[in-house]
Each structure stands twice: as C-alpha cells, then as structure tokens.
Design a protein around this motif. Structure first.
Motif, PDB file in Angstrom:
ATOM      1  N   SER A   1      17.069-158.246 -90.268  1.00 14.48           N
ATOM      2  CA  SER A   1      17.157-157.266 -89.178  1.00 14.48           C
ATOM      3  C   SER A   1      17.163-155.849 -89.724  1.00 14.48           C
ATOM      4  O   SER A   1      16.568-154.938 -89.135  1.00 14.48           O
ATOM      5  CB  SER A   1      18.413-157.523 -88.343  1.00 14.48           C
ATOM      6  OG  SER A   1      18.367-158.787 -87.707  1.00 14.48           O
ATOM      7  N   LEU A   2      17.845-155.648 -90.866  1.00 21.31           N
ATOM      8  CA  LEU A   2      17.873-154.326 -91.482  1.00 21.31           C
ATOM      9  C   LEU A   2      16.471-153.909 -91.943  1.00 21.31           C
ATOM     10  O   LEU A   2      16.044-152.771 -91.716  1.00 21.31           O
ATOM     11  CB  LEU A   2      18.844-154.314 -92.658  1.00 21.31           C
ATOM     12  CG  LEU A   2      18.905-153.011 -93.468  1.00 21.31           C
ATOM     13  CD1 LEU A   2      19.299-151.835 -92.577  1.00 21.31           C
ATOM     14  CD2 LEU A   2      19.885-153.159 -94.638  1.00 21.31           C
ATOM     15  N   ARG A   3      15.754-154.829 -92.570  1.00 23.91           N
ATOM     16  CA  ARG A   3      14.393-154.506 -93.008  1.00 23.91           C
ATOM     17  C   ARG A   3      13.503-154.147 -91.815  1.00 23.91           C
ATOM     18  O   ARG A   3      12.709-153.205 -91.876  1.00 23.91           O
ATOM     19  CB  ARG A   3      13.794-155.687 -93.779  1.00 23.91           C
ATOM     20  CG  ARG A   3      14.369-155.877 -95.178  1.00 23.91           C
ATOM     21  CD  ARG A   3      13.533-156.870 -95.983  1.00 23.91           C
ATOM     22  NE  ARG A   3      13.529-158.207 -95.383  1.00 23.91           N
ATOM     23  CZ  ARG A   3      14.426-159.146 -95.650  1.00 23.91           C
ATOM     24  NH1 ARG A   3      15.419-158.889 -96.526  1.00 23.91           N
ATOM     25  NH2 ARG A   3      14.350-160.330 -95.084  1.00 23.91           N
ATOM     26  N   SER A   4      13.649-154.874 -90.729  1.00 26.82           N
ATOM     27  CA  SER A   4      12.857-154.605 -89.532  1.00 26.82           C
ATOM     28  C   SER A   4      13.200-153.229 -88.958  1.00 26.82           C
ATOM     29  O   SER A   4      12.305-152.463 -88.556  1.00 26.82           O
ATOM     30  CB  SER A   4      13.113-155.683 -88.478  1.00 26.82           C
ATOM     31  OG  SER A   4      12.437-155.397 -87.276  1.00 26.82           O
ATOM     32  N   ALA A   5      14.493-152.908 -88.929  1.00 26.04           N
ATOM     33  CA  ALA A   5      14.911-151.605 -88.396  1.00 26.04           C
ATOM     34  C   ALA A   5      14.401-150.467 -89.267  1.00 26.04           C
ATOM     35  O   ALA A   5      13.954-149.430 -88.757  1.00 26.04           O
ATOM     36  CB  ALA A   5      16.435-151.560 -88.287  1.00 26.04           C
ATOM     37  N   LEU A   6      14.447-150.647 -90.592  1.00 25.51           N
ATOM     38  CA  LEU A   6      13.943-149.615 -91.500  1.00 25.51           C
ATOM     39  C   LEU A   6      12.438-149.415 -91.311  1.00 25.51           C
ATOM     40  O   LEU A   6      11.942-148.276 -91.326  1.00 25.51           O
ATOM     41  CB  LEU A   6      14.251-149.993 -92.948  1.00 25.51           C
ATOM     42  CG  LEU A   6      15.711-149.827 -93.388  1.00 25.51           C
ATOM     43  CD1 LEU A   6      15.937-150.497 -94.746  1.00 25.51           C
ATOM     44  CD2 LEU A   6      16.087-148.345 -93.460  1.00 25.51           C
ATOM     45  N   TRP A   7      11.718-150.491 -91.106  1.00 25.79           N
ATOM     46  CA  TRP A   7      10.273-150.390 -90.903  1.00 25.79           C
ATOM     47  C   TRP A   7       9.959-149.639 -89.602  1.00 25.79           C
ATOM     48  O   TRP A   7       9.097-148.746 -89.574  1.00 25.79           O
ATOM     49  CB  TRP A   7       9.669-151.794 -90.867  1.00 25.79           C
ATOM     50  CG  TRP A   7       8.186-151.802 -90.653  1.00 25.79           C
ATOM     51  CD1 TRP A   7       7.209-151.597 -91.585  1.00 25.79           C
ATOM     52  CD2 TRP A   7       7.516-152.035 -89.409  1.00 25.79           C
ATOM     53  NE1 TRP A   7       5.966-151.676 -91.001  1.00 25.79           N
ATOM     54  CE2 TRP A   7       6.115-151.947 -89.665  1.00 25.79           C
ATOM     55  CE3 TRP A   7       7.953-152.319 -88.118  1.00 25.79           C
ATOM     56  CZ2 TRP A   7       5.169-152.129 -88.670  1.00 25.79           C
ATOM     57  CZ3 TRP A   7       6.997-152.490 -87.121  1.00 25.79           C
ATOM     58  CH2 TRP A   7       5.632-152.400 -87.402  1.00 25.79           C
ATOM     59  N   ARG A   8      10.659-149.987 -88.534  1.00 25.36           N
ATOM     60  CA  ARG A   8      10.440-149.316 -87.254  1.00 25.36           C
ATOM     61  C   ARG A   8      10.816-147.838 -87.337  1.00 25.36           C
ATOM     62  O   ARG A   8      10.118-146.964 -86.789  1.00 25.36           O
ATOM     63  CB  ARG A   8      11.263-149.984 -86.145  1.00 25.36           C
ATOM     64  CG  ARG A   8      10.769-151.362 -85.736  1.00 25.36           C
ATOM     65  CD  ARG A   8      11.766-152.031 -84.796  1.00 25.36           C
ATOM     66  NE  ARG A   8      11.285-153.320 -84.338  1.00 25.36           N
ATOM     67  CZ  ARG A   8      10.581-153.523 -83.227  1.00 25.36           C
ATOM     68  NH1 ARG A   8      10.256-152.489 -82.467  1.00 25.36           N
ATOM     69  NH2 ARG A   8      10.184-154.723 -82.890  1.00 25.36           N
ATOM     70  N   LEU A   9      11.898-147.555 -88.038  1.00 23.28           N
ATOM     71  CA  LEU A   9      12.324-146.166 -88.168  1.00 23.28           C
ATOM     72  C   LEU A   9      11.315-145.359 -88.971  1.00 23.28           C
ATOM     73  O   LEU A   9      11.030-144.195 -88.642  1.00 23.28           O
ATOM     74  CB  LEU A   9      13.705-146.109 -88.834  1.00 23.28           C
ATOM     75  CG  LEU A   9      14.285-144.706 -89.079  1.00 23.28           C
ATOM     76  CD1 LEU A   9      14.422-143.935 -87.765  1.00 23.28           C
ATOM     77  CD2 LEU A   9      15.635-144.813 -89.776  1.00 23.28           C
ATOM     78  N   ASN A  10      10.774-145.963 -90.017  1.00 23.36           N
ATOM     79  CA  ASN A  10       9.802-145.252 -90.837  1.00 23.36           C
ATOM     80  C   ASN A  10       8.525-144.935 -90.053  1.00 23.36           C
ATOM     81  O   ASN A  10       7.858-143.922 -90.304  1.00 23.36           O
ATOM     82  CB  ASN A  10       9.456-146.065 -92.081  1.00 23.36           C
ATOM     83  CG  ASN A  10       8.681-145.260 -93.100  1.00 23.36           C
ATOM     84  OD1 ASN A  10       9.136-144.193 -93.527  1.00 23.36           O
ATOM     85  ND2 ASN A  10       7.515-145.739 -93.500  1.00 23.36           N
ATOM     86  N   LYS A  11       8.181-145.774 -89.072  1.00 28.67           N
ATOM     87  CA  LYS A  11       7.023-145.490 -88.233  1.00 28.67           C
ATOM     88  C   LYS A  11       7.307-144.332 -87.275  1.00 28.67           C
ATOM     89  O   LYS A  11       6.436-143.488 -87.032  1.00 28.67           O
ATOM     90  CB  LYS A  11       6.640-146.736 -87.419  1.00 28.67           C
ATOM     91  CG  LYS A  11       5.972-147.842 -88.217  1.00 28.67           C
ATOM     92  CD  LYS A  11       5.387-148.899 -87.303  1.00 28.67           C
ATOM     93  CE  LYS A  11       4.259-148.319 -86.461  1.00 28.67           C
ATOM     94  NZ  LYS A  11       3.618-149.349 -85.596  1.00 28.67           N
ATOM     95  N   ALA A  12       8.525-144.298 -86.735  1.00 37.07           N
ATOM     96  CA  ALA A  12       8.891-143.248 -85.777  1.00 37.07           C
ATOM     97  C   ALA A  12       9.209-141.929 -86.468  1.00 37.07           C
ATOM     98  O   ALA A  12       8.883-140.855 -85.948  1.00 37.07           O
ATOM     99  CB  ALA A  12      10.096-143.696 -84.950  1.00 37.07           C
ATOM    100  N   ALA A  13       9.858-141.987 -87.631  1.00 36.53           N
ATOM    101  CA  ALA A  13      10.277-140.777 -88.342  1.00 36.53           C
ATOM    102  C   ALA A  13      10.110-141.001 -89.839  1.00 36.53           C
ATOM    103  O   ALA A  13      11.086-141.287 -90.541  1.00 36.53           O
ATOM    104  CB  ALA A  13      11.722-140.439 -88.002  1.00 36.53           C
ATOM    105  N   PRO A  14       8.897-140.883 -90.343  1.00 38.04           N
ATOM    106  CA  PRO A  14       8.654-141.146 -91.770  1.00 38.04           C
ATOM    107  C   PRO A  14       9.497-140.253 -92.672  1.00 38.04           C
ATOM    108  O   PRO A  14       9.625-139.057 -92.443  1.00 38.04           O
ATOM    109  CB  PRO A  14       7.157-140.820 -91.927  1.00 38.04           C
ATOM    110  CG  PRO A  14       6.587-140.926 -90.557  1.00 38.04           C
ATOM    111  CD  PRO A  14       7.666-140.503 -89.620  1.00 38.04           C
ATOM    112  N   GLY A  15      10.109-140.879 -93.687  1.00 35.88           N
ATOM    113  CA  GLY A  15      10.883-140.121 -94.653  1.00 35.88           C
ATOM    114  C   GLY A  15      12.280-139.746 -94.212  1.00 35.88           C
ATOM    115  O   GLY A  15      12.997-139.053 -94.939  1.00 35.88           O
ATOM    116  N   LEU A  16      12.717-140.192 -93.039  1.00 33.23           N
ATOM    117  CA  LEU A  16      14.055-139.824 -92.572  1.00 33.23           C
ATOM    118  C   LEU A  16      15.131-140.470 -93.430  1.00 33.23           C
ATOM    119  O   LEU A  16      16.195-139.891 -93.658  1.00 33.23           O
ATOM    120  CB  LEU A  16      14.239-140.254 -91.114  1.00 33.23           C
ATOM    121  CG  LEU A  16      15.561-139.814 -90.469  1.00 33.23           C
ATOM    122  CD1 LEU A  16      15.528-138.329 -90.161  1.00 33.23           C
ATOM    123  CD2 LEU A  16      15.839-140.604 -89.181  1.00 33.23           C
TER     124      LEU A  16
END
Length: 271
Positions: free
Chosen positions: A69-84
């Motif tokens: 779940s953490l990996r999935s959340a990190l992937w989604r976040l990187n799409k919405a806000a790259p480099g955050l």
C-alpha cells in the motif's frame, strides 16, 4: 523568479496540497485518502522509515500488504506531485523547500513563547494558523499531534497577549487573548489573560465583566468556582453601583436617592 515554485501542504482546517503549475484538482481533495495520509504523516514525522510509515498508516493489515500500500501511495503521489517526497535508504521525507502550515505554526509559537527580543516579531498569527489539525481524522498519530498543537498554540497566544499588553498594544493583545478563549472557552488561563489586558488598559469595568462571565460559565458548565489566582486579579476592584441620571419627583419632604429614602427634617410639621 524561481523556476520551480515551492509546493505547500495545508493541514490546519483540512488537507490540501498545492503544487504550483499543476492541475489543482490533481493535488487537492481528490487525492486518494491513502496518499493524503502519507503526505500528512511525513509532515508530522521526522524522517520516518518505510517500515514505520507503513505500520502507522496501515496498522490492521499484514506487513507485506502495508508495504504494498505504501509503494502504491508513493507512486500515485509522484504522479500528482513529482519530487515532493525524497527516499533516502529506508527513510522518507518531504523534499527541501516544501512549505507546511503546521511547521509555520510551530515556528511562530516557539518564537512567541521564547522570543529573541525583537518587538517587531510580536504579532497575532494569521487566521489560517488558528484552525484544528485535520478535523475529522481520527488516527492515533493525528489525535496526539492535534492536542500537542492545540496546547502549544494556546500557550503562545497567551504569551503574545501578555507581551503586547506590556508594550501598550492593548487592541492586539485583546485579539490574541480572545483567540485563546475561542479556542478553549473553559481555559482559565486564557480568561485571566483577558482580565489582565483590561486591567493594563485601565478598564476596570471590563475586567470585572470578563471575570463575571468566566465565573458564570464554569459554575454552570463544571460546577466549580474560579481559582484564587483569578479571583485575586479583581478582588480589590470596587463593584460599580448604579447611580440615577436625575432626581425623580417625590412627596413633600421626601428625597429619592440610591440609598433608603430619608424624610427631610425641614418638611416636618409640629403636631
């Protein structure tokens, strides 16, 4: 002008992630809840490990599922806000330069409670820093941080009010003191601050009114009386007495006043 504007995370009065230059809908309330919780957790933690983060955010599932779940959340976040988010070994953290309103509140409060001495830094915080942390979120890590911030903000507001009153800036001092009262109407130290500011300004009637309001409130809500510490603030103030604006007509020989009516000797006739 910066080539890459600074992202900002808002946690007070609700979650919002603002990444300049990107579609606001992709970084606002429409982010999946798991991604919002990940960003909020990183804002409120100090370089947590991946394992600790997965365990906090998904405590009711097996460890391998939590990491998935953490990996999935990190992937989604990187799409919405790259480099955050930056990953360093097993640790996670927000990228440098990201602004967080909770960090700004912490910084203001620490300076207010232990100021470096500059009078120019004495100020009531912006209204955006007075909201509750993530209202409607009930994770244990949110509840603990919410209470910590509430207490810190209350202490800072009272400290700022006292310093502003000392500098003679009574209007601003009352603004800070009443902000503390609104945040916790039954907090006696906040009401004591209000009374002290009125006394510093020489408004005895207002000080008594503020004291009586608090006394009535705690007696009705809690069945207790104000502490001696608060009562001492007003114990030497004489209670104001109502005085008439004019004399009213009265029967011959009688004068009406605020005291008991007394017959006039001049108006008596011998029997």
């Amino acid at each position: 002008m910066d080539r890459f504007p600074t992202p900002r995370v808002t946690l007070l009065d609700g979650f919002h992630l603002d990444v300049p230059g990107r579609d606001r809908r992709s970084t606002g309330d429409e982010l999946p809840r798991g991604v919002q919780r990940l960003v909020a957790h990183l804002c409120l933690s100090h370089r947590p490990t991946r394992t600790a983060t997965a365990g906090q955010l998904w405590p009711d599932v097996p460890e391998d599922h939590a990491h998935g779940s953490l990996r999935s959340a990190l992937w989604r976040l990187n799409k919405a806000a790259p480099g955050l988010v930056e990953v360093s070994g097993c640790a996670l953290r927000l990228a440098g330069g990201v602004r967080v309103d909770v960090w700004e509140l912490d910084d203001w409060a620490q300076r207010a409670i232990a100021p470096p001495g500059g009078a120019d830094e004495v100020a009531v915080p912006d209204a955006t820093l007075l909201g509750d942390l993530l209202p409607g979120w009930y994770d244990d890590w949110v509840l603990l941080e919410r209470e910590r911030l509430r207490q810190l903000r209350m202490q800072a507001l009272e400290a700022v009010a006292a310093r502003l009153a000392f500098l003679g800036r009574h209007c601003e001092a009352l603004e800070a003191a009443y902000a503390a009262v609104r945040a916790d109407p039954l907090r006696e130290s906040a009401h004591r601050t209000v009374v002290r500011v009125h006394l510093a300004q020489g408004n005895l009637a207002e000080a008594l009114r503020a004291y009586d309001l608090f006394r009535t409130m705690v007696e009705d809500e809690l069945g207790v009386s104000p502490t001696e510490q608060m009562t001492r603030l007003v114990q030497d103030i004489p209670r104001l007495r109502r005085t008439p604006s004019r004399e009213y007509p009265a029967p011959r020989g009688i004068v009406i006043s605020t005291a008991t009516a007394i017959p006039s000797r001049a108006g008596r006739r011998p029997i």
